[in-house]
Design a protein around this motif. Structure first.
Motif, PDB file in Angstrom:
ATOM      1  N   LEU A 117       0.834  -1.197   0.000  1.00 48.07           N
ATOM      2  CA  LEU A 117       0.000   0.000   0.000  1.00 48.07           C
ATOM      3  C   LEU A 117       0.877   1.259   0.000  1.00 48.07           C
ATOM      4  O   LEU A 117       0.600   2.225  -0.712  1.00 48.07           O
ATOM      5  CB  LEU A 117      -0.920  -0.008   1.223  1.00 48.07           C
ATOM      6  N   GLY A 118       1.939   1.236   0.775  1.00 46.70           N
ATOM      7  CA  GLY A 118       2.886   2.354   0.788  1.00 46.70           C
ATOM      8  C   GLY A 118       3.539   2.549  -0.569  1.00 46.70           C
ATOM      9  O   GLY A 118       3.706   3.679  -1.034  1.00 46.70           O
ATOM     10  N   ARG A 119       3.904   1.438  -1.213  1.00 46.49           N
ATOM     11  CA  ARG A 119       4.502   1.533  -2.559  1.00 46.49           C
ATOM     12  C   ARG A 119       3.512   2.170  -3.531  1.00 46.49           C
ATOM     13  O   ARG A 119       3.887   3.018  -4.336  1.00 46.49           O
ATOM     14  CB  ARG A 119       4.909   0.149  -3.050  1.00 46.49           C
ATOM     15  N   SER A 120       2.248   1.777  -3.462  1.00 44.61           N
ATOM     16  CA  SER A 120       1.253   2.348  -4.382  1.00 44.61           C
ATOM     17  C   SER A 120       1.035   3.831  -4.087  1.00 44.61           C
ATOM     18  O   SER A 120       0.752   4.602  -4.996  1.00 44.61           O
ATOM     19  CB  SER A 120      -0.063   1.582  -4.297  1.00 44.61           C
ATOM     20  N   PRO A 128       4.438  10.218   2.788  1.00 48.28           N
ATOM     21  CA  PRO A 128       4.197   9.690   4.139  1.00 48.28           C
ATOM     22  C   PRO A 128       3.866  10.726   5.200  1.00 48.28           C
ATOM     23  O   PRO A 128       3.222  10.395   6.188  1.00 48.28           O
ATOM     24  CB  PRO A 128       5.519   8.988   4.486  1.00 48.28           C
ATOM     25  N   ARG A 129       4.279  11.964   5.025  1.00 49.87           N
ATOM     26  CA  ARG A 129       4.025  12.949   6.091  1.00 49.87           C
ATOM     27  C   ARG A 129       2.528  13.136   6.366  1.00 49.87           C
ATOM     28  O   ARG A 129       2.148  13.593   7.438  1.00 49.87           O
ATOM     29  CB  ARG A 129       4.689  14.282   5.768  1.00 49.87           C
ATOM     30  N   TYR A 130       1.669  12.757   5.433  1.00 45.71           N
ATOM     31  CA  TYR A 130       0.227  12.921   5.621  1.00 45.71           C
ATOM     32  C   TYR A 130      -0.426  11.729   6.311  1.00 45.71           C
ATOM     33  O   TYR A 130      -1.541  11.850   6.803  1.00 45.71           O
ATOM     34  CB  TYR A 130      -0.466  13.166   4.275  1.00 45.71           C
ATOM     35  N   TYR A 131       0.230  10.583   6.336  1.00 50.00           N
ATOM     36  CA  TYR A 131      -0.409   9.371   6.862  1.00 50.00           C
ATOM     37  C   TYR A 131      -0.803   9.521   8.321  1.00 50.00           C
ATOM     38  O   TYR A 131      -1.884   9.109   8.731  1.00 50.00           O
ATOM     39  CB  TYR A 131       0.496   8.143   6.714  1.00 50.00           C
ATOM     40  N   GLN A 132       0.095  10.094   9.130  1.00 54.99           N
ATOM     41  CA  GLN A 132      -0.186  10.224  10.562  1.00 54.99           C
ATOM     42  C   GLN A 132      -1.385  11.129  10.824  1.00 54.99           C
ATOM     43  O   GLN A 132      -2.127  10.939  11.781  1.00 54.99           O
ATOM     44  CB  GLN A 132       1.034  10.737  11.302  1.00 54.99           C
ATOM     45  N   TYR A 133      -1.593  12.131   9.971  1.00 56.73           N
ATOM     46  CA  TYR A 133      -2.731  13.027  10.150  1.00 56.73           C
ATOM     47  C   TYR A 133      -4.047  12.256  10.059  1.00 56.73           C
ATOM     48  O   TYR A 133      -4.995  12.537  10.789  1.00 56.73           O
ATOM     49  CB  TYR A 133      -2.737  14.132   9.099  1.00 56.73           C
ATOM     50  N   VAL A 134      -4.098  11.301   9.140  1.00 56.99           N
ATOM     51  CA  VAL A 134      -5.308  10.489   8.991  1.00 56.99           C
ATOM     52  C   VAL A 134      -5.549   9.700  10.284  1.00 56.99           C
ATOM     53  O   VAL A 134      -6.678   9.617  10.772  1.00 56.99           O
ATOM     54  CB  VAL A 134      -5.212   9.548   7.770  1.00 56.99           C
ATOM     55  N   LYS A 170       5.234   3.930   5.093  1.00 54.17           N
ATOM     56  CA  LYS A 170       6.359   4.826   4.784  1.00 54.17           C
ATOM     57  C   LYS A 170       7.530   4.037   4.216  1.00 54.17           C
ATOM     58  O   LYS A 170       8.174   4.467   3.254  1.00 54.17           O
ATOM     59  CB  LYS A 170       6.784   5.583   6.046  1.00 54.17           C
ATOM     60  N   ALA A 171       7.814   2.871   4.796  1.00 61.57           N
ATOM     61  CA  ALA A 171       8.915   2.026   4.289  1.00 61.57           C
ATOM     62  C   ALA A 171       8.628   1.584   2.855  1.00 61.57           C
ATOM     63  O   ALA A 171       9.523   1.592   2.000  1.00 61.57           O
ATOM     64  CB  ALA A 171       9.114   0.820   5.200  1.00 61.57           C
ATOM     65  N   GLY A 172       7.387   1.214   2.568  1.00 61.48           N
ATOM     66  CA  GLY A 172       7.020   0.832   1.206  1.00 61.48           C
ATOM     67  C   GLY A 172       7.142   1.994   0.245  1.00 61.48           C
ATOM     68  O   GLY A 172       7.653   1.853  -0.871  1.00 61.48           O
ATOM     69  N   TYR A 173       6.683   3.159   0.674  1.00 63.29           N
ATOM     70  CA  TYR A 173       6.788   4.380  -0.137  1.00 63.29           C
ATOM     71  C   TYR A 173       8.255   4.666  -0.467  1.00 63.29           C
ATOM     72  O   TYR A 173       8.613   4.934  -1.610  1.00 63.29           O
ATOM     73  CB  TYR A 173       6.168   5.548   0.622  1.00 63.29           C
ATOM     74  N   GLN A 174       9.104   4.590   0.577  1.00 60.36           N
ATOM     75  CA  GLN A 174      10.526   4.900   0.386  1.00 60.36           C
ATOM     76  C   GLN A 174      11.209   3.898  -0.534  1.00 60.36           C
ATOM     77  O   GLN A 174      12.061   4.272  -1.334  1.00 60.36           O
ATOM     78  CB  GLN A 174      11.238   4.966   1.742  1.00 60.36           C
ATOM     79  N   GLU A 175      10.818   2.626  -0.431  1.00 59.67           N
ATOM     80  CA  GLU A 175      11.419   1.640  -1.334  1.00 59.67           C
ATOM     81  C   GLU A 175      11.057   1.962  -2.785  1.00 59.67           C
ATOM     82  O   GLU A 175      11.916   1.914  -3.674  1.00 59.67           O
ATOM     83  CB  GLU A 175      10.951   0.224  -1.006  1.00 59.67           C
ATOM     84  N   GLU A 176       9.808   2.300  -3.022  1.00 63.42           N
ATOM     85  CA  GLU A 176       9.377   2.634  -4.381  1.00 63.42           C
ATOM     86  C   GLU A 176      10.064   3.916  -4.865  1.00 63.42           C
ATOM     87  O   GLU A 176      10.496   4.003  -6.015  1.00 63.42           O
ATOM     88  CB  GLU A 176       7.854   2.799  -4.413  1.00 63.42           C
ATOM     89  N   GLU A 177      10.199   4.870  -3.976  1.00 67.14           N
ATOM     90  CA  GLU A 177      10.874   6.127  -4.320  1.00 67.14           C
ATOM     91  C   GLU A 177      12.342   5.864  -4.656  1.00 67.14           C
ATOM     92  O   GLU A 177      12.875   6.399  -5.632  1.00 67.14           O
ATOM     93  CB  GLU A 177      10.763   7.104  -3.144  1.00 67.14           C
TER      94      GLU A 177
END
Length: 198
Positions: A117-120, A128-134, A170-177
């Motif tokens: 999900l983070g990768r997508s 990722p900075r917005y995830y915690q707000y949710v 965030k880890a998934g997002y960073q791997e994709e980035e």
């Protein structure tokens, strides 16, 4: 006197053998009783899932208006309470919560789901900075719904779950980035020209 980080014995310059380690994923570490508390409170919340989703995003946009830049569908919507798109998006986000609770006893499945999900989210350009707000707005939205069932233990277990969700995504997002950034400029130009040719 050296810097505080020098005590960590990190290499000053990476050697040719140096490999950047993959990010370490957090552990969830919930007891069976805490897992059960999540499952039980989620069962109560499911009855109002659409309402919770709308409340979360209305509060998110009120407290963090910059989030509307990420959720471009809602940027120019005047009355968010009546937005079918907002309702649909709120349901999608809460389906992530539902799937997380359903996988709570199988952390490997939960981790894989959240990592992907983070990768997508990298592809959606949702950093990722917005995830915690949710997560913060979710807790605020469910407190009045749970009424007397809202206890310090319930609050803590949901905070733990959302902290975990955010960290793994965030880890998934960073791997994709990182994968995207590792491409050579020539590869990026080639991909861009192929995309415009289609």
């Amino acid at each position: 006197m050296g810097c505080v980080l020098s005590g960590l014995k990190w290499p000053r310059t990476p050697s040719k053998d140096h490999v950047t380690p993959e990010p370490l994923l957090p552990t969830l570490g919930l007891t069976p009783q805490q897992q059960q508390l999540l499952i039980e409170t989620w069962e109560l919340l499911k009855q109002d899932i659409a309402k919770v989703g709308v409340i979360v995003f209305i509060r998110l946009f009120e407290t963090h208006p910059e989030c509307k830049d990420v959720f471009f569908l809602f940027h120019d919507v005047d009355d968010l309470k009546l937005s079918k798109e907002l309702r649909a998006h709120g349901l999608r986000v809460l389906s992530v919560v539902e799937k997380s609770v359903a996988r709570i006893e199988n952390v490997t499945r939960l981790e894989k789901f959240l990592f992907e999900l983070g990768r997508s989210h990298y592809r959606y350009k949702a950093p990722p900075r917005y995830y915690q707000y949710v997560g913060i707005e979710f807790l605020s939205a469910i407190r009045p719904i749970l009424k007397e069932k809202w206890t310090p233990e319930v609050e803590e277990v949901w905070k733990v779950l959302f902290t975990y969700i955010c960290a793994v995504m965030k880890a998934g997002y960073q791997e994709e980035e990182n994968k995207h950034n590792e491409k050579t400029p020539t590869m990026k130009r080639l991909e861009k020209s192929q995309a415009t040719a289609m």
